[in-house]
Design an enzyme around this catalytic site. Structure first.
Site, PDB file in Angstrom:
ATOM      1  N   CYS B 110       0.845  -1.192   0.000  1.00 11.91           N
ATOM      2  CA  CYS B 110       0.000   0.000   0.000  1.00 11.91           C
ATOM      3  C   CYS B 110       0.884   1.247   0.000  1.00 11.91           C
ATOM      4  CB  CYS B 110      -0.950   0.018   1.187  1.00 11.91           C
ATOM      5  SG  CYS B 110      -0.135   0.161   2.781  1.00 11.91           S
ATOM      6  N   CYS B 113       3.612   1.850   2.586  1.00 14.03           N
ATOM      7  CA  CYS B 113       4.895   1.149   2.437  1.00 14.03           C
ATOM      8  C   CYS B 113       5.896   2.047   1.717  1.00 14.03           C
ATOM      9  CB  CYS B 113       4.730  -0.123   1.602  1.00 14.03           C
ATOM     10  SG  CYS B 113       3.606  -1.300   2.297  1.00 14.03           S
ATOM     11  N   ASP B 518      -4.147 -24.455 -25.031  1.00 14.12           N
ATOM     12  CA  ASP B 518      -3.302 -25.236 -24.152  1.00 14.12           C
ATOM     13  C   ASP B 518      -4.245 -25.743 -23.060  1.00 14.12           C
ATOM     14  OD1 ASP B 518      -0.993 -26.157 -22.771  1.00 14.12           O
ATOM     15  OD2 ASP B 518      -1.139 -24.396 -21.486  1.00 14.12           O
ATOM     16  N   ASP B 709      -0.388 -20.324 -21.410  1.00  9.49           N
ATOM     17  CA  ASP B 709      -0.029 -19.573 -20.209  1.00  9.49           C
ATOM     18  C   ASP B 709       1.419 -19.722 -19.768  1.00  9.49           C
ATOM     19  OD1 ASP B 709      -0.293 -22.205 -19.332  1.00  9.49           O
ATOM     20  OD2 ASP B 709      -0.609 -21.526 -17.287  1.00  9.49           O
TER      21      ASP B 709
END
Lengths: 55, 835
Positions: B110, B113, B518, B709
């Site tokens: 966030c 940080c 795939d 992927d």
């Protein structure tokens, strides 16, 4: 209408000024992070920072 | 908003439930707060002590649990980054001892940080500047090398619970940044020029005859010229360069008519300004350049996604490795990976990436190769088995012997394959460009003919009439026809969750005749999910799940995540130990329970495994038992995406053939193919086999779209005419893909094909309109009947019509409840989503 001979050159100069300001802003990285500043402004920096010792 | 630990049973720092018996207090604001472990305690103490405790008030998400690794050990590893030969690749030297490096920060959740990291680093003496980009999580740090070392900076980031890696921006990133800044400057100059020139042009257009004196008009012309010069010579420069390149290669691309139109009308306007004759076209020039640049700028933003993916793959190999000093001793040293040689013995600790290809010498562990192969399950590795560089050691320490380094590794090979496949990709000539080539050719012929004819008839008027032919046919509508339609369609698709990363994707998608899927991670979710819970003892399903959840709660293993149940009642599980490759053991209310492989659990009570439980090969069975017998069994397996069946059916409805190529076993592939009603399928294929099958399809004249992927799919994706990568998949697959499916909704592919076909139709309509307009205007201009204001209105009207036609694409058809919160204009929407 003679005033136009002054106003039109001024308008050209103003456009030049705006262009310079924009280019300066791009160069100084103000367009690199478009989200950060919106969050950053919410953080207080009230408490003074203490130096950290380096180990 | 802020994520402070709600009560005393959660860790003050990371928010996890406190384990029983944990006592790691932190003193803050006159109160004592409990943390869950030594790591969190140290981090929280450091944050509080350095006066940055505001972080705990402002944060909106919990950070990860702090690592408990030995700080001395970490510092020893980090010191390698102080070596000048390592720094050469990522550190920029400034004046004197000033150094600057780019870092990737991990663990940013966030805005607080970012605040914390910036403040903490600036507190270090010797750190000159810190800048963290919120969007990319990258930091630029500048320090004085005589006062602080890079390792101390990296260490300071570790101290507050984050991890930073230096990274070589791969130049690609740097090039992109430069291009983006330049594009923005060009666009801004063109925009400002356009607005102001229009201010000067409108009075001349609207003034009644005689009210505009010649000196005022001349002044306006000079002012317009001053503003148009930078637009032509700076903003429009890429068009002139592109046109020059085209001419050198003896082709006629879209840049040629653009450069010709801009150049001819600019020169004519210059002549008119200096000689006080004829007409000026400065307003048309600036507006035209601005519109074209705006389209290009948006397109560039979309393209950058692909650069980030390749960078991620090159980041897989770590910078340093732990090497045994000699074969006999246990002494280790930390060396840069570039210094590794074949035959070196390395120690790979859990959580570390494997730096080179090699063989396990001793130890047994599990290795996560998911980024390289797409295989989500960590693979068990024992002595003698091969290790692939870039994979991550998950479970316990391994000793390995290096067999291949640098460019010889599999990882480098995949990168090379990818590069080559991308270079080999057939550059499908864009419809508009082909059309434009003929159009420009015809235009030049006509202009030449007109000039020649008028030269014979009336040499004084020949120049101006030729210019007006060139201006009236200025390929504004033609230039906008394709980009406007593509931009509108791209915006529409990104709202459907499909991101286009290459310009040609939409046009090719419209022509697709065959979709290749795939299996793992594409048609299926690609991670194990709990399919079934069987009760084998006297505990209920809920109890079994609660015990499993308590045992697996801390683990990041994919199977653990599948078994972890956030809603299950919290059980006081103690003494959890992990047996690598076998399972977990813990103590619950004084009895030992085990979770894992049946034989591991059976060792606890000695009872035979009930016979009636059968699993198929692609399912994983996890058993649960205690000292008295079996409690339960969990069946885990990959699951089909919920809309896979519908997606396949809709694709067939659109007249597109569907096939399935998988690296998995034939039986598993067949089962999926039968459930989805896919007739063409093949299993057990290596990436090369997939590539061959794809080429065979292409040889039959099919236009193939490929969905995949994993990294193993990357070469196949690059070879397909149009490729779509799953958003949750490996980033390198996304890098080589033309489109990325962000939300994993396969059905959107059918929508995308519909949109692509519509787009192709709209582009054709636009091109026809532009052609008809020009066919009507050219004879009139050639006969000297067209005045400049007529040319201006004609040009604007035809451009406007083309843009409005394109905008129809950004509207979703009735009944399609896509996330539509934005009005028709897709420009700003696209810009926002590209970011």
């Amino acid at each position: 209408m003679e005033i136009l001979f002054l106003l039109i050159p001024i308008s050209v100069a103003v456009v030049g000024l705006i262009a310079w300001a924009f280019i300066w802003a791009v160069k100084s990285g103000q367009f690199e992070d478009m989200e950060g500043p919106a969050h950053r402004i919410l953080m207080d920096d009230d408490t003074p920072a203490k130096p950290v010792e380096v180990k | 908003m802020n994520a402070t630990a709600p009560n005393s049973i959660n860790c003050f720092h990371c928010g996890l439930t406190l384990p029983a018996g944990a006592h790691y207090p932190v003193q803050f604001a006159d109160a004592r707060h409990e943390t869950c472990c030594r790591g969190c305690q140290a981090v929280a103490q450091m944050i509080v002590d350095s006066g940055n405790a505001d972080y705990y008030q402002h944060r909106t998400a919990f950070p990860a649990t702090a690592s408990q690794q030995d700080m001395e050990e970490i510092l020893r590893q980090l010191q390698i980054y102080d070596l000048p030969e390592i720094q050469r690749s990522f550190v920029k030297a400034g004046d004197g001892e000033v150094r600057e490096a780019a870092l990737i920060l991990e663990g940013i959740v966030c805005a607080a940080c970012i605040w914390l990291n910036e403040r903490h680093l600036l507190q270090l003496p010797g750190v000159l500047a810190v800048e963290i980009n919120y969007g990319t999580h990258r930091a630029r740090v500048q320090w004085d090398n005589s006062r602080i070392q890079l390792s101390a900076i990296l260490q300071a980031i570790r101290d507050i619970g984050y991890v930073a890696h230096p990274f070589d921006p791969q130049r690609q990133e740097e090039v992109f940044q430069r291009e983006r800044a330049q594009g923005m400057r060009r666009l801004a100059i063109a925009g400002l020029g356009m607005m102001q020139v229009m201010m000067y042009a409108v009075p001349v257009y609207v003034a009644d005859a005689g009210t505009m004196t010649w000196d005022i008009e001349a002044l306006m012309r000079w002012a317009s010229m001053m503003l148009t010069i930078p637009v032509v010579f700076y903003s429009a420069w890429p068009f002139f360069e592109g046109a020059w390149r085209d001419l050198q290669r003896r082709t006629l691309g879209m840049d040629v008519p653009v450069a010709l139109g801009v150049g001819a009308s600019f020169l004519a306007s210059l002549y008119a300004t200096f000689t006080h004759s004829g007409e000026v076209y400065f307003d048309s020039i600036t507006m035209f350049v601005f519109f074209l640049l705006a389209g290009r700028y948006l397109e560039m933003g979309v393209r950058r996604k692909s650069a980030a993916g390749v960078e991620a793959l090159s980041k897989l190999i770590p910078a340093v490795a732990t090497r045994y000093c000699d074969a006999k001793s246990q002494q280790t040293e930390i060396v840069p990976v570039v210094q590794l040689a074949v035959g070196d013995a390395l120690l790979i600790k859990p959580g570390e990436a494997i730096p080179a290809d090699g063989v396990v010498l001793s130890g047994h562990s599990e290795v996560d190769e998911s980024l390289l192969t797409g295989e989500s399950r960590p693979l068990p590795k024992t002595a003698g088995e091969r290790l692939v560089g870039g994979a991550i050691n998950v479970a316990s320490p391994l000793t390995m012997r290096v067999e291949r380094v640098g460019a010889d590794t599999l990882h480098a090979g995949i990168l090379r394959l990818l590069d080559r496949a991308q270079a080999e990709k057939p550059r499908i000539a864009v419809l508009a460009d082909r059309f434009a080539a003929w159009f420009v050719f015809a235009l030049l012929l006509i202009a030449g003919g007109v000039a020649f004819a008028w030269y014979l008839v009336d040499p004084a008027r020949a120049f101006w009439i030729t210019v007006s032919v060139l201006v009236v046919t200025c390929p504004c509508a033609l230039g906008l026809a394709t980009p406007a339609a593509l931009t509108a369609a791209t915006g529409r698709l990104s709202r459907l969750g499909l991101l286009i990363t290459r310009g040609h994707a939409l046009e090719t998608l419209a022509k697709v005749t065959h979709v290749v899927f795939d299996k793992t991670g594409t048609l299926t979710l690609g991670r194990p999910v709990l399919l079934e819970t069987r009760v084998l003892g006297d505990a209920s399903v809920v109890q079994c799940r609660a015990i499993a959840s308590a045992l697996e709660g801390m683990s990041e293993h994919p199977i653990a995540r599948a078994l972890h149940d956030a809603d299950a009642p919290q059980l006081p599980m103690q003494q959890i130990t992990s047996q690598s490759g076998l399972g977990l053991e813990g103590v619950l209310d004084g009895r030992r329970v085990r979770l894992g492989r049946p034989e591991f659990v059976a060792a606890l009570h000695g009872l035979a495994w009930p016979e009636n439980l059968l699993t198929s090969s692609n399912q994983t069975l996890v058993a649960l038992g205690d000292e008295h017998g079996w409690l339960g069994a969990f069946l885990l397996g990959d699951q089909l995406r919920s809309d896979a069946l519908q997606a396949v059916a809709r694709l067939k409805q659109l007249g597109v053939k569907v096939s399935l190529l998988s690296g998995d076993g034939v039986s598993a592939t067949q089962a999926v193919a039968e459930r989805l009603d896919i007739e063409q399928f093949a299993g057990q294929l290596l990436p090369q086999d997939k590539l061959e099958r794809l080429r065979a399809l292409q040889a039959q004249g099919e236009v193939v779209a490929m969905l995949g992927d994993g990294v193993n799919d990357a070469p196949v994706l690059a070879a397909a005419q149009v490729s779509i990568a799953m958003g949750q998949g490996a980033e390198v697959a996304q890098a080589s893909a033309d489109m990325v499916m962000m939300n994993g909704q396969l059905e959107r592919l059918a929508d995308a094909i519909v949109v692509a076909r519509q787009t192709a139709r709209v582009i054709r309509q636009n091109l026809w309109w532009a052609a008809i307009y020009n066919l009507a205007a050219i004879p009139a201009a050639a006969l000297g009947l067209i005045t400049p204001w007529m040319a201006g209105i004609g040009m604007s009207a035809s451009s406007l019509l083309v843009v409005l036609n394109a905008l129809r694409l950004s509207r979703a058809p009735q009944g399609q409840a896509a996330v539509q919160s934005t009005p028709a204009l897709s420009g700003p929407v696209l810009a926002a989503e590209v970011r």
